[in-house]
Structure formats: structure tokens, C-alpha cells
Design a protein around this motif. Structure first.
Motif, short mmCIF file in Angstrom:
data_model
loop_
_atom_site.label_atom_id
_atom_site.label_comp_id
_atom_site.label_asym_id
_atom_site.label_seq_id
_atom_site.Cartn_x
_atom_site.Cartn_y
_atom_site.Cartn_z
N ILE A 190 1.08 -1.32 0.04
CA ILE A 190 0.08 0.08 0.01
C ILE A 190 0.95 1.29 -0.02
N ARG A 191 0.74 1.95 -0.97
CA ARG A 191 1.62 3.39 -1.08
C ARG A 191 0.64 4.37 -0.57
N ASN A 192 1.44 5.69 -0.27
CA ASN A 192 0.82 6.93 -0.02
C ASN A 192 -0.19 6.89 1.29
N LEU A 193 0.37 6.00 2.27
CA LEU A 193 -0.77 5.86 3.33
C LEU A 193 -1.37 6.93 3.73
N ARG A 194 -2.61 6.51 4.23
CA ARG A 194 -3.63 7.76 4.65
C ARG A 194 -4.19 7.06 6.24
N GLU A 195 -4.45 8.00 6.77
CA GLU A 195 -5.04 7.59 8.18
C GLU A 195 -6.25 6.64 8.02
N SER A 196 -7.16 6.65 6.95
CA SER A 196 -8.16 6.21 6.68
C SER A 196 -7.97 4.36 6.43
N ASP A 197 -6.39 4.29 6.13
CA ASP A 197 -5.91 3.01 5.82
C ASP A 197 -5.53 2.25 6.99
N SER A 198 -5.81 2.77 8.10
CA SER A 198 -5.70 1.82 9.45
C SER A 198 -6.89 0.95 9.58
N ALA A 199 -6.32 -0.23 9.71
CA ALA A 199 -7.55 -1.33 9.75
C ALA A 199 -6.73 -2.75 9.75
N VAL A 200 -7.83 -3.83 9.87
CA VAL A 200 -7.43 -4.90 9.95
C VAL A 200 -7.43 -5.97 8.50
N TYR A 201 -6.43 -6.51 8.21
CA TYR A 201 -6.26 -6.79 6.80
C TYR A 201 -6.20 -8.58 6.61
N TRP A 202 -7.03 -9.03 5.65
CA TRP A 202 -6.92 -10.49 5.74
C TRP A 202 -6.54 -11.04 4.48
N PHE A 203 -5.79 -12.36 4.55
CA PHE A 203 -5.30 -12.91 3.33
C PHE A 203 -6.40 -14.02 3.14
N ARG A 204 -6.96 -14.12 1.73
CA ARG A 204 -7.69 -15.23 1.35
C ARG A 204 -7.14 -15.94 0.06
N LEU A 205 -7.75 -17.23 0.02
CA LEU A 205 -7.58 -18.01 -1.22
C LEU A 205 -8.56 -18.58 -1.51
N GLU A 206 -8.70 -18.98 -2.59
CA GLU A 206 -9.95 -19.85 -3.26
C GLU A 206 -9.43 -20.85 -4.34
N THR A 207 -9.73 -21.94 -4.20
CA THR A 207 -9.35 -23.07 -5.16
C THR A 207 -10.51 -23.43 -6.16
N ASN A 208 -10.22 -24.32 -7.03
CA ASN A 208 -11.31 -24.96 -7.81
C ASN A 208 -12.37 -25.75 -7.50
N ARG A 209 -12.28 -26.13 -6.35
CA ARG A 209 -13.11 -27.04 -5.84
C ARG A 209 -14.14 -26.33 -4.95
N ALA A 210 -15.43 -26.88 -5.06
CA ALA A 210 -16.46 -26.36 -4.19
C ALA A 210 -16.29 -26.44 -2.80
N GLY A 211 -16.35 -25.18 -2.23
CA GLY A 211 -16.10 -25.02 -0.65
C GLY A 211 -14.65 -24.89 -0.31
N GLY A 212 -14.01 -24.94 -1.50
CA GLY A 212 -12.15 -24.68 -1.25
C GLY A 212 -11.87 -23.33 -1.18
N LYS A 213 -12.47 -22.57 0.01
CA LYS A 213 -12.11 -21.23 0.36
C LYS A 213 -11.65 -21.01 1.63
N TYR A 214 -10.64 -20.02 1.91
CA TYR A 214 -10.06 -20.24 3.25
C TYR A 214 -9.48 -18.63 3.40
N SER A 215 -9.76 -18.25 4.76
CA SER A 215 -9.24 -16.76 4.98
C SER A 215 -8.26 -17.20 6.17
N GLY A 216 -7.40 -16.50 6.48
CA GLY A 216 -6.31 -16.78 7.34
C GLY A 216 -6.81 -15.89 8.65
N SER A 217 -6.59 -16.42 9.86
CA SER A 217 -6.98 -15.48 11.04
C SER A 217 -5.60 -15.43 11.90
N PRO A 218 -5.40 -14.33 12.61
CA PRO A 218 -6.17 -13.28 12.87
C PRO A 218 -6.13 -12.17 11.94
N GLY A 219 -5.43 -12.09 11.02
CA GLY A 219 -5.13 -10.95 10.05
C GLY A 219 -4.14 -10.18 10.70
#
Length: 739
Positions: free
Chosen positions: A115-144
């Protein structure tokens, strides 16, 4: 579980990222965390990141996933970062507020969010997410990863007698070198997070991380002053219209001044919030006329060009610091724009000439100026004093100006021009409201006097004021009017204006000529006259006892060329126009005449009980008389016709009809009667009978068979004894006369 080889790679990547922190301004606050389930997992390099506003940050993670899922091959189709974990996470690269500032870099199961040119509004929790080709193959990593964006600030650590120590800091951990310092917005100095400076009046300092110079900290001032001051150079200023003026002040503060501007509470524009003063330099209505300059530190000057009357107001200066704001309720500088005006002090009239004393007056008098005088638009004299004395004409226009500002002269003064009169265009009716208006171009403003033409053809004083109001105009208000406009320089008179008031006829008057005794056969004229506008039309009537009296004639005069006794009676006239009508009083006409020869008709019938008698004339509905005797006085040709006598009692009725005619010659009159069935007695005076007999003999000598048949009165048995018959008529109870 994450393989040991992958953990070793992540540790190495974390050490590399930490080494690059001074360039990217990224700070890792914790060790790697691996979260997984059934071989699904996301390992974040750090769960908390602190970065400076305006810098660039990279948030990194690694991920694992099962190669097979529910017995089928499982492959990654999409990876992204989101600020939302639950529901349907949104890829940050598609969010408008991050457009052009966010990148998602993935290689060998390692992904980095930049993230470039950071702003105060950029303060937040960010999550990584991956999605596969199979049904239900979705995953988000915690705690961010929690990102905190902080601003830089300059703190005064220590103050010495002539110097102070400043420090560039943030709530994030910052390195001690690679900083840039700025003095008064310029003079960039490289150094560490600390800087020692000398005191100088109102010097300001700010700092930034090297490489991110666009993300400056707020400025702070380093001054030895202990208070805030503001002083206006002048409390009041008088300036000519059209000129330029400078309004100045000096100010100081023990803090850095963050904003400053000039404003005027009295020149607030429509819709402006009274609690928010408007910066005059930003007012579009004054564009090009208002300029603010700071020729030296701590001094501000407001310059207003092309001064107008509306610029007369109070002007104030306002400044703010991080903890202080100069109050606007303290007095500033009052500007008065001089508006010149020619005053007429006095005038004198000598032998058709007017001598005037004039003064070039202004709301304030600038010192050391001369006055220029203009006559009919041409400059004619310059004086060192504001007054002028001299001869003027009624047609002259006079104005004045300050020398050097001739383009901004006073309004001209002049005597009244010929006044203009106005009146209602519609027809003026009596009783209506009517206003006459007089107006004249004059300066000073004119006063007005109204005059009305009198019976001597002279105009005399009538009223005053620009309007002459008749709330209920009367016919007596008709006439000619004019007005006179006057001021100290002279007077002028309008043209005449005529007022014609329309009104209904007034009560008519009736006159008779001759006014002496009226004799039968003479000519008599009755005249009717009434005051009316428009002129009245006249109709004559003779009273006959009936409600609906037929008109005799039309016109103002009724002429009876040979008046008869039957013309005696009550006469009146009616005057009428489109506004109304009115009748006159009745006038009595009494015609004098010599004795008339009466004709007496007597009707007799044998009846028991005794009969009642009624006389009728042919073609007339009303009976002529009642009773046995019917007298016709002054027998004339108009009495010709058929008559009937009706005898009636309770047992029945009987009628007798006869024709009566009268003929006249040069000296005689004859009465002819057709025989009737009912006895009718005619009494005629002896001398009339003699005349009638002579006429009868004359007629016999010229014709053999006279028509109608003449009756010899002495051959009628009922009329043999006139005296006896006359005696009988005296005893009759009812008699009728016909005139």
C-alpha cells in the motif's frame, strides 16, 4: 502443519523485511503466526504493523492448502487481500479508495500486500484469502494483520536561553537517522530525528522521513514570546471614492500561526454563516480589488482598490495557532469611503440672475486636498476650500470632485426641469377617487405646489405635495390645474391640465314665457335646464293623475303656439344623460279665457225603481260622467264623436247612442245631432241657438239633402219648454261636466 523448510524460509524473509524497514517504513512487531486446519493454513509475518502517513507499507504471508479435496485434485485459482473476513470478502484492488495505491504480489505460496501513500483511513485489519477450483475450497487466514497509520510531529524537548532542542517523532518506532528538516517551509536540512535550533522571531520547523518528503509533520514555532498580540496601524481611515487604501496591522504569537486572514463582519454576504468570518481574499465579488501582502514577518496589509460606497465598513485581522484563536470582537480599522455631495447653502436673486453659495461636502474630509468644480460637465474652477460662490443659470448643472480624483465627482445639482403632469386616462365620474401627479427632475429634490384657474382666469394657490388627491371628486372640481416644482436653485412651472368631471343631471329648473297672465290663443314657451356633464336630454310631461304619464315632447323647450284652456294643468320635465336622470318640480299653467258656451245633455228614462245614468264616449274605456245631466263646457271640435247614455236599475239596463258634431264658420257654430232611441235633451244658450239656426238656413240654401239630418230643436217635444227643462235639471242629484 507448515513444513519445517517453509518455516525456515519465512524466518529468512522476515529478517530480510526487517532489514528493509528503514526504506519502506514498515515495522514488524511480532513473530510469524501459522494458522491451519486439515492442511489449510496462512502464516503472517506480523499481526501488527505501524507505518507513517504518506509512506509505503508491505504486509506479507505464506499459505498452504491440500493438494486433493474430497477425492479430487485441488488447485489455487485466486488469492487476494481484504478488509472483510466474513460474508463475501472484497478484493482491495477493486476498491476505489485504493485505486492506484494497492498491489497483491504472490510467488511460491508467499503473498505481499503493498500500500503506497498511506492515509489515516488505511488503518484497519487486513485478511489474506485463497480460493481453489473445488466447491467449498475457500480459506481466510486468522487473525489478520492490524495496520496503524500515524502522523509525524515535532516536539520541543528542551529550551535553553537562546536555543531549543527539537525531535521528529511518531507513535510508531522510527529510526534515528534519514530525516529531513524544514525551516519556515524551506531550507531543507538532512539529519537525525533530533535538531537543535536558535530562537528567532516566529521561526517555524517541520520534519519528514527521507524519501517521503511529501508527508511533512505539522509546523511548530520556536519563539521567545510569551503572549499573543495584534495591533492595527490606524483605528479609522477616510479615503475618496475610486481611490485605493491600505489597512495594516502587526501581530505576534508564542505559537506557530497556522492560518491568518482579513475579514469584515459588516460585509457578510447572503447565506454566509455569521460565526464563520469570510476571508476577503477569497471573495469572488471583490476579485481584482482586494489584495493581502506580508511585506515583513509579523505585519499584514489589506489593500482595496477602486473604492466603492459599499466598502465603508470595519475591517479585522484574525490568526490561529494550534491552541489559540484571536477574538474577532475586538475593534479593528474603520474605513469610510468619501462620497462627495454638493450642498446648496443659500441662493440670492438679483435682476434675473441667481447667485448661489455651494459647498462640496463629504462624510469625511481628507486633509490637504483641493476641490475641482464642474459646470455643465466642464471644469471651471479649482478651490483650496470646499465652498464656492458665483452666478448660475436655471439650466446649469453643478458638481465637484477632489483634485486627482476627477473621475469620481459628486452627483450634479440643478434647478427643477419642467414638471410632468399625469391624470387618470379613464373617464372621471363624480364621486370617484382621482389623483393628479406632478414630477420633475431636480437635485436637490423639488417641492410641489398646485394651482387652479379661478373665475378671473388667474391661477390661485390650491394645495401642496407631488400628488393632488380628490377622494370623492365633485363637479365643482372641474377646471384647469398646474403645478410648480421648486428647490433652492430655482423653480419651474408645468403646463395646464384640464379636468372634466362627468356627472348626472342636477335638479332641473323650469321657466315660462311669458311670465305674465297667459291668455287663450297666445304663444307660451316652457324651458327646462339642468347642470349635467355630458349635457342632458329633456322630455316634457303633463300630469293627468295616472302613474304612467306619456311624454308630450322632447327637447329643452315646450312651445304651445296657440294655447287653449284645455292646456291648463301641471307640467314638468325630466333631464337625463348616461349617468342618471331626474325630474323637475311641477309648474302650473293657468290659461285665461272668455266665457265659454256650454252644451248640456240630459238623459231621461221611465223606470221603477229610478234608474242610474252613466255617460260614455266612443273609443274611451272610462265613463265621461254619471247622472242625468252631462255638461260640455267650451264646446270644440275635439268633442265630436258618438256618445251613449246608459240607464240601469236592479231590473235591467237600457242604452241610448247619438252622434254629436260641431262645425265652425267665420262667425257661426252649428251643432248637429243624429236621432237617438232614448230621449236626450240638449240645452244650448239662446244666442248659440240663433247662430245655429242661421247656419241651418244657409246650409239649406246650398243643399237639398243635408247629412247628417239636422234636428230642429223646437220640433223635439222634450225640448219645447227650455225653462221647464232647466228647472227639472236643477233637481237632478247627479251631474257631469266635460271641459
Amino acid at each position: 502443519m507448515v513444513p519445517p523448510s517453509l518455516l525456515t524460509e519465512m524466518r529468512g524473509a522476515a529478517m530480510s523485511l526487517t532489514a528493509a524497514a528503514s526504506g519502506l517504513v514498515v515495522f514488524l512487531l511480532s513473530v510469524s503466526v501459522v494458522q491451519g486446519q486439515d492442511e489449510w493454513g496462512v502464516a503472517y509475518t506480523s499481526t501488527e504493523v505501524c507505518a507513517v502517513k504518506g509512506s509505503t507499507v508491505e504486509i506479507r504471508c505464506s499459505y498452504t492448502y491440500p493438494s486433493t479435496w474430497n477425492g479430487s485434485v485441488n488447485t489455487v485459482e485466486k488469492t487476494f487481500w481484504s478488509k472483510q473476513k466474513d460474508g463475501e470478502p472484497v478484493d482491495l484492488t477493486t476498491v476505489s479508495e485504493y485505486a492506484g495505491r494497492v498491489e497483491n504480489l504472490c510467488e511460491n505460496n508467499i503473498c505481499t500486500l503493498r500500500i503506497r501513500n498511506l492515509r489515516e483511513s488505511d488503518s484497519a485489519v487486513y485478511w489474506f484469502r485463497l480460493e481453489t477450483n473445488r466447491a467449498g475450497g475457500k480459506y481466510s487466514g486468522s487473525p489478520g494483520v492490524t495496520l496503524s497509520v500515524k502522523d509525524l510531529s515535532v516536539q520541543v524537548e528542551r529550551k535553553y536561553s537562546n536555543s531549543a532542542n527539537l525531535k521528529c517523532q511518531s507513535s510508531c518506532d522510527l529510526p534515528d537517522n534519514d530525516y529531513v528538516w524544514y525551516k519556515n517551509g524551506g531550507n531543507a536540512l538532512s539529519g537525525t530525528s533530533s535538531l537543535q535550533v536558535d530562537f528567532n522571531y516566529l521561526d517555524s520547523y517541520s520534519c519528514a522521513l527521507k524519501g517521503y518528503e511529501d508527508s511533512l509533520s505539522p509546523s511548530v514555532c520556536v519563539t521567545g514570546r510569551d503572549s499573543n498580540t495584534l495591533t492595527y496601524t490606524e483605528g479609522s481611515i477616510c479615503a475618496p471614492k475610486g481611490s485605493s487604501v491600505d489597512i495594516s496591522c502587526t501581530y505576534s504569537s508564542n505559537e506557530c500561526i497556522t492560518s491568518k486572514f482579513w475579514f469584515s463582519p459588516e460585509r457578510r454576504h447572503q447565506g454566509q454563516n455569521p460565526s464563520q468570518p469570510e476571508d476577503l481574499s477569497k471573495n469572488s465579488q471583490d476579485a481584482g480589488r482586494v489584495q493581502i501582502t506580508d511585506t515583513e514577518r509579523g505585519r499584514s496589509t489589506l489593500r482595496i482598490s477602486d473604492l466603492r460606497d459599499s466598502d465603508s465598513a470595519q475591517y479585522l485581522f484574525k490568526f490561529k495557532t494550534p491552541s489559540f484563536e484571536w477574538r474577532s470582537d475586538l475593534p479593528g480599522t474603520t474605513l469610510t469611503v468619501t462620497a462627495l455631495q454638493v450642498q446648496v447653502i443659500r441662493t440670492t436673486y438679483r435682476q434675473y440672475n441667481t447667485y448661489a453659495e455651494l459647498k462640496c461636502h463629504s462624510s469625511c474630509s481628507p486633509a490637504g486636498v483641493s476641490y475641482v468644480w464642474f459646470k455643465n460637465g466642464e471644469k471651471f474652477t479649482t478651490t483650496s476650500i470646499s465652498s464656492y460662490k458665483g452666478r448660475i443659470q436655471l439650466t446649469d448643472t453643478i458638481s465637484c470632485a477632489l483634485e486627482g480624483h476627477e473621475a469620481f465627482s459628486s452627483p450634479i445639482v440643478y434647478a427643477p426641469r419642467i414638471p410632468f403632469l399625469s391624470k387618470p386616462s379613464a373617464e372621471i365620474k363624480e364621486g370617484s377617487s382621482v389623483t393628479l401627479t406632478c414630477s420633475s427632475d431636480a437635485n436637490p429634490a423639488a417641492t410641489y405646489t398646485w394651482y387652479k384657474r379661478n373665475q378671473n382666469a388667474h391661477f390661485s394657490y390650491f394645495n401642496e405635495g407631488p400628488r393632488l388627491v380628490f377622494r370623492s371628486i365633485q363637479s365643482s372640481d372641474s377646471g384647469q390645474y398646474l403645478c410648480k416644482a421648486e428647490n433652492k436653485l430655482g423653480s419651474s412651472t408645468s403646463e395646464n391640465i384640464s379636468i372634466y368631471v362627468k356627472y348626472a343631471p342636477k335638479p332641473p329648473s323650469v321657466s315660462v314665457r311669458p311670465s305674465a297672465e297667459i291668455e287663450e290663443g297666445s304663444s307660451v314657451t316652457l324651458t327646462c335646464s339642468s347642470d349635467a356633464n355630458p349635457a342632458a336630454n329633456y322630455t316634457w310631461y303633463k300630469e293627468n293623475g295616472n302613474r304612467n304619464v306619456p311624454p308630450l315632447s322632447e327637447g329643452p323647450r315646450l312651445v304651445l303656439s296657440s294655447i287653449q284652456s284645455s292646456d291648463s294643468g301641471q307640467y314638468y320635465c325630466r333631464a337625463e344623460n348616461k349617468l342618471g336622470s331626474i325630474r323637475s318640480e311641477s309648474i302650473s299653467i293657468d290659461v285665461k279665457y272668455s266665457p265659454k258656451l256650454p252644451v248640456t245633455l240630459t238623459c231621461g228614462s221611465d223606470a221603477n225603481p229610478a234608474a242610474n245614468y252613466t255617460w260614455y264616449k266612443e273609443d274611451e274605456d272610462s265613463p265621461k260622467a254619471s247622472g242625468q245631466i252631462f255638461n260640455i263646457i267650451g264646446f270644440r271640435a275635439e268633442h265630436n264623436g258618438s256618445y251613449s247614455c246608459g240607464a240601469q236599475n236592479e231590473l235591467g239596463r237600457s242604452n241610448s247612442t247619438f252622434h254629436l258634431s260641431v262645425g265652425t264658420g267665420s262667425s257661426t257654430m252649428t251643432v248637429n245631432i243624429i236621432r237617438t232611441t232614448l230621449g236626450v235633451l240638449i240645452l244650448i244658450p239662446v244666442f248659440l241657438l240663433s247662430l245655429w239656426m242661421r247656419k241651418k238656413k244657409a246650409l239649406r240654401s246650398t243643399t237639398e239633402a243635408p247629412e247628417p239630418e239636422d234636428i230642429e230643436l223646437d220640433s223635439v217635444p222634450e225640448y219645447e219648454n227650455d225653462s221647464d227643462t232647466a228647472a227639472q235639471t236643477e233637481d237632478t242629484e247627479e251631474q257631469g261636466d266635460m271641459v
